[in-house]
Design a protein around this motif. Structure first.
Motif, mmCIF file in Angstrom:
data_model
loop_
_atom_site.group_PDB
_atom_site.id
_atom_site.type_symbol
_atom_site.label_atom_id
_atom_site.label_comp_id
_atom_site.label_asym_id
_atom_site.label_seq_id
_atom_site.Cartn_x
_atom_site.Cartn_y
_atom_site.Cartn_z
ATOM 1 N N UNK A 164 -15.062 -5.612 3.266
ATOM 2 C CA UNK A 164 -15.288 -5.952 4.844
ATOM 3 C C UNK A 164 -15.774 -7.098 5.438
ATOM 4 N N UNK A 165 -15.325 -8.131 4.541
ATOM 5 C CA UNK A 165 -16.191 -9.638 5.168
ATOM 6 C C UNK A 165 -16.137 -10.071 5.806
ATOM 7 N N UNK A 166 -16.880 -10.834 6.658
ATOM 8 C CA UNK A 166 -16.920 -11.274 8.284
ATOM 9 C C UNK A 166 -15.729 -11.429 8.456
ATOM 10 N N UNK A 167 -15.036 -12.655 7.510
ATOM 11 C CA UNK A 167 -13.444 -13.516 7.785
ATOM 12 C C UNK A 167 -12.992 -13.828 6.107
ATOM 13 N N UNK A 168 -12.212 -13.892 6.506
ATOM 14 C CA UNK A 168 -11.376 -13.859 4.971
ATOM 15 C C UNK A 168 -11.826 -14.536 4.443
ATOM 16 N N UNK A 169 -12.274 -14.045 2.672
ATOM 17 C CA UNK A 169 -12.537 -15.216 1.629
ATOM 18 C C UNK A 169 -11.269 -14.690 0.681
ATOM 19 N N UNK A 170 -10.323 -15.878 0.953
ATOM 20 C CA UNK A 170 -9.611 -15.336 0.066
ATOM 21 C C UNK A 170 -9.168 -15.071 -1.573
ATOM 22 N N UNK A 171 -8.453 -14.426 -2.617
ATOM 23 C CA UNK A 171 -8.848 -14.124 -3.607
ATOM 24 C C UNK A 171 -7.929 -16.121 -4.303
ATOM 25 N N UNK A 172 -7.229 -16.859 -3.646
ATOM 26 C CA UNK A 172 -6.252 -17.604 -3.532
ATOM 27 C C UNK A 172 -6.736 -19.372 -3.597
ATOM 28 N N UNK A 173 -6.800 -19.593 -4.602
ATOM 29 C CA UNK A 173 -7.830 -21.646 -3.939
ATOM 30 C C UNK A 173 -6.347 -22.047 -3.813
ATOM 31 N N UNK A 174 -7.522 -23.952 -3.241
ATOM 32 C CA UNK A 174 -5.528 -23.936 -2.773
ATOM 33 C C UNK A 174 -5.548 -24.732 -4.301
ATOM 34 N N UNK A 175 -4.319 -25.645 -4.685
ATOM 35 C CA UNK A 175 -4.427 -25.968 -5.917
ATOM 36 C C UNK A 175 -3.033 -26.904 -5.082
ATOM 37 N N UNK A 176 -2.572 -28.151 -5.942
ATOM 38 C CA UNK A 176 -1.271 -28.419 -6.422
ATOM 39 C C UNK A 176 -0.773 -28.638 -7.041
ATOM 40 N N UNK A 177 0.588 -28.524 -7.131
ATOM 41 C CA UNK A 177 1.459 -28.610 -8.246
ATOM 42 C C UNK A 177 2.469 -30.672 -7.978
ATOM 43 N N UNK A 178 2.517 -31.374 -8.740
ATOM 44 C CA UNK A 178 3.276 -32.343 -8.903
ATOM 45 C C UNK A 178 4.883 -32.174 -9.235
ATOM 46 N N UNK A 179 5.117 -32.306 -7.578
ATOM 47 C CA UNK A 179 6.784 -32.424 -8.432
ATOM 48 C C UNK A 179 7.729 -32.604 -9.588
ATOM 49 N N UNK A 180 7.003 -34.368 -9.822
ATOM 50 C CA UNK A 180 7.571 -34.726 -11.468
ATOM 51 C C UNK A 180 7.085 -34.351 -12.604
#
Ligand code: GTQ
Ligand code: FE2
Length: 374
Positions: A41-57
């Protein structure tokens, strides 16, 4: 499970008796709230996911190799390669609720018919020549086209062209995995010759694809939008008009230099799919969006142009086809930065999809723009 005695002001004083109590909880498979509350029950969401980028090429290159090595057929069903968020345990989950994959079909190839409860869409960043056959209605796929496909509709894909083609799929596979709501059935092993026709417009578009007009003969209800293709020409014109109207002093744009449209179900004007919202955003060359965040997660794909995107503490220069993830409650902003190789306008066009319909249905939607709660 191993309960530990936590030495903190809001925790009981460690003692042999306390340790004994905790062993008792363990043996009976019980967990007290007070040792877990910060995580549960954190004060706000703490995502398990992280920001991440995949290059199309990079994605395209690997998908092309899979095209030569991996057949498409019954069992595997699709040559689809999913984005796996680096902090979701190696599962093929872009976010805790959303699946995003590149799918690849060689010339002449078919992906067999099946149906499932997972809601899905296709979006095409480049190429043409594949028809998705939904309920025996062949739907053409070309650059910029968005094809929603509500759960439990039969569907197959076939590449009628003499070149391979790639596109992205978005589905709610992780959400349905979590909720244990999935059903799946194989269809026919091959589609008929009558479904191998390659019309410019699907039957669904001929019936439903007229702005502001719906057929009076209400056809059988289906899950999700009955319109199976949202053609790029319409999306492009809507965004162009929004920006031009803003120049004329008319309201309509989200913020200066930032136009956006949402794909909607013509029978409800609500989201195209029960669990997935999809939008196209256009950020004029040199313009920048205000950092904003919301509950729920999103995946973005750069459709055109280039720019710089910031997701929490990560920031990337992006160009056509690149895909990235915005986890729940992580701030996101984008800036359009025209580069010499960009086509025409120099605007940054961002396709995005998210799980907002789930959050809105459950009254869990919250957002804030530059610190202002909404
Ligand atoms: O094209 O039917 O990426 O069923 C994942 C599951 C694509 C599809 C995916 C699917 C499909
Ligand atoms: Fe499917």
């Amino acid at each position: 499970m191993r309960l530990t005695v936590v030495d903190a002001p809001d925790q009981p004083t460690p003692s042999d008796e306390l340790a004994e109590l905790y062993r008792g909880f363990e043996q009976e498979l019980l967990v007290p709230l007070w040792t877990e509350i910060g995580d549960l029950m954190p004060p706000h969401p703490r995502s398990k996911a992280v920001p991440h980028l995949w290059r199309w090429a990079g994605l395209l290159e690997l998908a092309g190799r899979a095209g030569h090595l991996v057949p498409v057929g019954r069992g595997g069903e699709r040559r689809a390669i999913a984005l796996a968020n680096p902090s979701l345990g190696g599962r093929p989950f872009a976010t805790p609720t959303l699946w995003a994959a590149i799918q690849y079909l060689m010339p002449g190839e078919d992906a067999p018919e099946h149906r499932h409860t997972q809601h899905a869409f296709r979006f095409v960043v480049e190429g043409e020549g594949v028809w998705t056959v939904v309920g025996q209605d062949p739907v053409p796929m070309g650059r910029g086209d968005f094809l929603p496909q509500g759960g439990w509709n039969w569907h197959a894909h076939h590449n009628a062209a003499d070149r391979p083609m790639a596109w992205i799929d978005g589905l709610d596979i992780p959400f349905q995995y979590l909720t244990e709501s999935q059903f799946f059935e194989f269809g026919r092993d091959a589609i008929s010759d009558a479904e191998r026709i390659t019309p410019d417009r699907s039957r669904s578009e001929r019936l439903w694809g007229h702005p502001g007009l719906r057929p009076v003969s209400a056809p059988a209800a289906q899950t999700g939008s009955p319109l199976l293709r949202y053609a790029w020409a319409d999306t492009d014109r809507a965004l162009t008009d929004q920006l031009e109207l803003a120049d004329e002093g008319y309201p309509g744009v989200l913020e200066p230099g930032h136009a956006a449209v949402r794909y909607t179900n013509p029978t409800t004007a609500g989201d195209v799919l029960p669990t997935i919202r999809a939008e196209m955003h256009r950020i004029r060359s040199g313009a920048e969006t205000a950092p904003s965040r919301q509950t729920g997660s999103a995946v973005y794909q750069v459709f055109d142009g280039s720019g710089r995107v910031t997701v929490g503490d990560r920031s990337w220069s992006v160009t056509r086809g690149d895909l990235f993830v915005v986890p729940s409650w992580v701030p996101f902003s984008a800036r359009s930065e025209a580069s010499a190789s960009d086509s025409d306008s120099g605007a940054l066009d961002l396709f995005t999809f998210n799980d907002a319909p789930i959050f809105e249905a459950l009254r869990l939607d919250r957002s804030s723009v530059e610190g202002k709660d909404a």
